[in-house]
Design a protein around this motif. Structure first.
Motif, PDB file in Angstrom:
ATOM      1  N   ASP A 127      25.183  41.740  44.091  1.00  8.72           N
ATOM      2  CA  ASP A 127      25.428  39.934  44.690  1.00  8.72           C
ATOM      3  C   ASP A 127      26.602  40.207  45.098  1.00  8.72           C
ATOM      4  O   ASP A 127      27.874  40.266  44.157  1.00  8.72           O
ATOM      5  N   ASP A 128      27.853  38.911  46.234  1.00  7.75           N
ATOM      6  CA  ASP A 128      28.582  38.208  46.130  1.00  7.75           C
ATOM      7  C   ASP A 128      28.329  37.020  46.317  1.00  7.75           C
ATOM      8  O   ASP A 128      28.829  36.400  47.261  1.00  7.75           O
ATOM      9  N   TYR A 129      27.479  36.128  45.850  1.00  9.58           N
ATOM     10  CA  TYR A 129      26.742  35.018  46.589  1.00  9.58           C
ATOM     11  C   TYR A 129      27.841  33.745  46.835  1.00  9.58           C
ATOM     12  O   TYR A 129      28.708  33.650  46.152  1.00  9.58           O
ATOM     13  N   VAL A 146      39.368  54.446  34.863  1.00  7.27           N
ATOM     14  CA  VAL A 146      39.486  52.716  35.661  1.00  7.27           C
ATOM     15  C   VAL A 146      39.747  52.684  37.395  1.00  7.27           C
ATOM     16  O   VAL A 146      40.422  53.674  37.078  1.00  7.27           O
ATOM     17  N   VAL A 147      38.158  52.662  38.298  1.00  5.53           N
ATOM     18  CA  VAL A 147      38.603  52.884  39.468  1.00  5.53           C
ATOM     19  C   VAL A 147      39.681  51.251  39.905  1.00  5.53           C
ATOM     20  O   VAL A 147      38.750  50.358  39.902  1.00  5.53           O
ATOM     21  N   LEU A 148      40.210  51.855  39.924  1.00  4.72           N
ATOM     22  CA  LEU A 148      41.450  50.134  40.990  1.00  4.72           C
ATOM     23  C   LEU A 148      41.550  50.040  42.611  1.00  4.72           C
ATOM     24  O   LEU A 148      41.965  49.559  42.833  1.00  4.72           O
ATOM     25  N   ARG A 149      40.900  51.424  42.908  1.00  3.97           N
ATOM     26  CA  ARG A 149      40.994  51.278  44.403  1.00  3.97           C
ATOM     27  C   ARG A 149      40.205  52.171  45.268  1.00  3.97           C
ATOM     28  O   ARG A 149      40.376  53.618  44.461  1.00  3.97           O
ATOM     29  N   PHE A 150      39.605  51.707  46.346  1.00  8.86           N
ATOM     30  CA  PHE A 150      38.563  52.788  46.515  1.00  8.86           C
ATOM     31  C   PHE A 150      38.833  52.428  48.127  1.00  8.86           C
ATOM     32  O   PHE A 150      38.746  51.780  48.448  1.00  8.86           O
ATOM     33  N   ASP A 151      38.907  53.484  48.449  1.00  8.86           N
ATOM     34  CA  ASP A 151      39.235  54.244  50.215  1.00  8.86           C
ATOM     35  C   ASP A 151      40.487  52.726  50.885  1.00  8.86           C
ATOM     36  O   ASP A 151      40.491  52.153  52.114  1.00  8.86           O
ATOM     37  N   GLY A 152      41.621  52.727  50.265  1.00  8.50           N
ATOM     38  CA  GLY A 152      42.368  50.953  50.642  1.00  8.50           C
ATOM     39  C   GLY A 152      41.609  50.241  50.710  1.00  8.50           C
ATOM     40  O   GLY A 152      42.893  49.334  50.554  1.00  8.50           O
ATOM     41  N   ARG A 153      40.545  49.919  49.967  1.00  3.21           N
ATOM     42  CA  ARG A 153      40.446  48.154  49.609  1.00  3.21           C
ATOM     43  C   ARG A 153      41.248  48.883  47.545  1.00  3.21           C
ATOM     44  O   ARG A 153      40.179  48.775  46.811  1.00  3.21           O
ATOM     45  N   LEU A 154      41.979  47.045  47.421  1.00  2.00           N
ATOM     46  CA  LEU A 154      41.808  46.809  45.983  1.00  2.00           C
ATOM     47  C   LEU A 154      40.087  46.666  45.447  1.00  2.00           C
ATOM     48  O   LEU A 154      39.656  46.342  45.954  1.00  2.00           O
ATOM     49  N   VAL A 155      40.308  47.616  43.948  1.00  2.00           N
ATOM     50  CA  VAL A 155      38.336  47.573  42.926  1.00  2.00           C
ATOM     51  C   VAL A 155      39.179  45.946  42.555  1.00  2.00           C
ATOM     52  O   VAL A 155      39.281  46.132  40.944  1.00  2.00           O
ATOM     53  N   ASP A 192      36.696  43.655  40.265  1.00  2.00           N
ATOM     54  CA  ASP A 192      35.464  43.704  39.748  1.00  2.00           C
ATOM     55  C   ASP A 192      34.765  44.385  39.734  1.00  2.00           C
ATOM     56  O   ASP A 192      34.467  45.623  40.864  1.00  2.00           O
ATOM     57  N   SER A 193      34.239  44.403  38.524  1.00  2.00           N
ATOM     58  CA  SER A 193      32.919  46.258  38.815  1.00  2.00           C
ATOM     59  C   SER A 193      31.907  46.066  39.946  1.00  2.00           C
ATOM     60  O   SER A 193      31.043  46.518  40.017  1.00  2.00           O
ATOM     61  N   ARG A 194      31.769  44.557  40.126  1.00  2.00           N
ATOM     62  CA  ARG A 194      30.780  44.344  40.779  1.00  2.00           C
ATOM     63  C   ARG A 194      30.970  44.485  42.337  1.00  2.00           C
ATOM     64  O   ARG A 194      30.616  44.717  43.267  1.00  2.00           O
ATOM     65  N   SER A 195      32.260  44.779  42.865  1.00  2.00           N
ATOM     66  CA  SER A 195      32.498  45.006  44.054  1.00  2.00           C
ATOM     67  C   SER A 195      32.667  46.455  44.431  1.00  2.00           C
ATOM     68  O   SER A 195      32.113  47.000  45.219  1.00  2.00           O
ATOM     69  N   LEU A 196      33.135  47.382  43.300  1.00  2.00           N
ATOM     70  CA  LEU A 196      32.819  48.812  43.252  1.00  2.00           C
ATOM     71  C   LEU A 196      31.457  49.533  44.320  1.00  2.00           C
ATOM     72  O   LEU A 196      31.255  49.661  45.078  1.00  2.00           O
TER      73      LEU A 196
END
Length: 459
Positions: A186-188, A299-308, A310-314
């Motif tokens: 979700d990211d409405y 705690v994941v802060l960055r994934f594949d160069g993208r800032l994370v 919040d927990s819904r984004s990962l």
């Protein structure tokens, strides 16, 4: 004088630019251009008749109802919704819940033309579906826009089929971004556009006539529009639609982790400054995250160069990643930064949620109270009674003081595994570590049904 004229010219140019964003003559031109590509969706499901219902006598005034209620007569349940054409060859996008379990789907255009539709693919996780219709002539169509560029306060319009009243236009503004309704991806986009039953699956347009959202949900205590509606952003919808067209199904990336939010207390304990990132609450031992060395509590802060953020984004970032791609992941582990590399695999199926621990009914004799928590030794009997996960090791929580800071953070049945990053085995360990904090907030690592939860408690 020249300076004044130059300034006046700038104002005129600026005013003209704003006039394009706030049309003084309404949305009539947009409606004429866009509405031919917005369609009504009718989905029918054939349901077998129920046995044992009596038939009305021949010649009776009620005989005509035998066709509806007879033993062998099929029933047809109808569903109405909206959709939009994105390709002149007849590709139609709508919501999955509009056509879910349908045996027959029809697409009707504003000019009255009706076409039977083939279901190309469905994605319940994002509530999207793709249909295909056939004709010798090209269909009117619209295009996806950039939902990431849409801002709170921007004008948007919806065209759809509310309550079966096709060809209806409503307008409003984007009220908020990043809304969550409980779904994994979700990211409405939230708007105040009037959306009602039958608008589901219809397009949300920006003032350039581009689709920036797919209208999907409303928040309403009455069942009708109260000015809070939610749309799937095109940044999520477009990749899903592309995969459904290419494969007939979605092919999402998989890392093999479960995540939870980072709250203010956890952020402070880890030195993050502000709540951001995603706490790893569980790691699949056979997944790519485990192979990369990711651990519970990271705690994941960055994934594949993208800032994370919040927990819904990962989960969304991982799902959108190409299968087989090697990605760098920046972690915070117990206050220290580190970087690992993982290879994203394909998501085959989603794991079952962890069971919810039972509520305490009595306090064990060997219990103790610390920071609003009633604690007990974790032995074989308590494991069985509280259905504690096999991997859990530490001190059992059997009750939570509803007036304490722990209320709403810790549950009966949780197992305290660490306090301030230190393993605990006894109630005395917990009491000592909390005491050493001298009244400052303390970080607890909990095992909840096999998933790790970080909570900061005020003693």
């Amino acid at each position: 004088m020249r300076v004044f004229l130059a300034f006046f010219a700038i104002l005129l140019v600026s005013g003209a630019a704003h006039a394009q964003r706030f049309p003084s003559e309404g949305f009539a031109d947009l409606n004429e251009r866009l509405s031919p590509a917005v369609v009504n969706i009718s989905a029918a499901q054939r349901v077998g008749g129920e046995a044992g219902l009596p038939a009305f006598p021949e010649g009776s005034p009620l005989e005509r109802f035998n066709q509806l209620f007879g033993d062998d007569a099929p029933r047809i349940a109808n569903s109405l919704g909206s959709g939009f054409v994105i390709d002149p060859d007849g590709v139609v996008v709508t919501n999955n819940h509009v056509i879910d379990e349908a045996d027959e789907v029809e697409v009707t255009f504003p000019d009255g033309r009706t076409f039977p539709a083939e279901i190309v693919g469905r994605d319940p996780a994002t509530d999207l579906a793709v249909l295909r219709i056939q004709s010798d002539d090209p269909f009117p169509h619209v295009s996806f826009g950039d939902s990431d560029a849409a801002r709170v306060g921007d004008w948007v319009i919806a065209i759809g089929n509310p309550f079966g009243l096709g060809g209806s236009l409503t307008a409003g503004v984007i009220s908020a971004r990043g809304r969550d309704a409980g779904g994994q991806y979700d990211d409405y986009i939230q708007t105040d556009v009037a959306i009602n039953t039958g608008n589901s699956g219809g397009p949300l347009f920006n003032l350039d006539g581009e689709v920036v959202g797919v209208n999907t949900l409303i928040y309403s205590p009455t069942g009708a529009s109260v000015g809070i509606s939610f749309s799937i952003p095109s940044a999520i919808a477009e990749p899903v639609v592309s995969q459904l067209l290419e494969f007939g199904e979605t092919r999402r990336g998989w890392l093999g982790v479960n995540v939870r939010p980072v709250n203010a207390g956890v952020a402070e304990a880890l030195g993050l400054g502000s709540p951001r990132g995603a706490v790893i609450s569980a790691v699949d031992p056979d997944g790519p995250a485990a192979a990369a060395g990711i651990q519970q509590g990271d705690v994941v802060l960055r994934f594949d160069g993208r800032l994370v953020p919040d927990s819904r984004s990962l989960p969304r970032f991982v799902a959108e990643t190409e299968i087989g791609r090697r990605v760098e992941i920046v972690l915070n582990r117990r206050g220290q930064s580190r970087t690992v590399t993982a290879t994203v695999e394909r998501l085959e199926e989603e794991g079952a949620p962890a069971s919810t621990p039972r509520t305490a009914t009595q306090t064990p004799v060997n219990g103790g109270e610390v920071a609003g928590l009633t604690l007990a030794v974790l032995d074989d009997a308590s494991r069985r009674r509280w259905r504690v996960h096999a991997d859990a090791a530490g001190v059992l929580v059997t009750a939570v003081d509803p007036t304490s800071d722990a209320a709403g953070k810790v549950r009966a049945g949780d197992v305290i595994e660490e306090v301030a990053f230190t393993r605990v085995e006894t109630i005395a360990d917990v009491r000592r570590l909390v005491g050493e904090a001298n009244g400052e907030p303390v970080l607890f690592t909990l095992n909840r049904g096999g998933q790790f939860v970080l909570q900061t408690l005020e003693p």
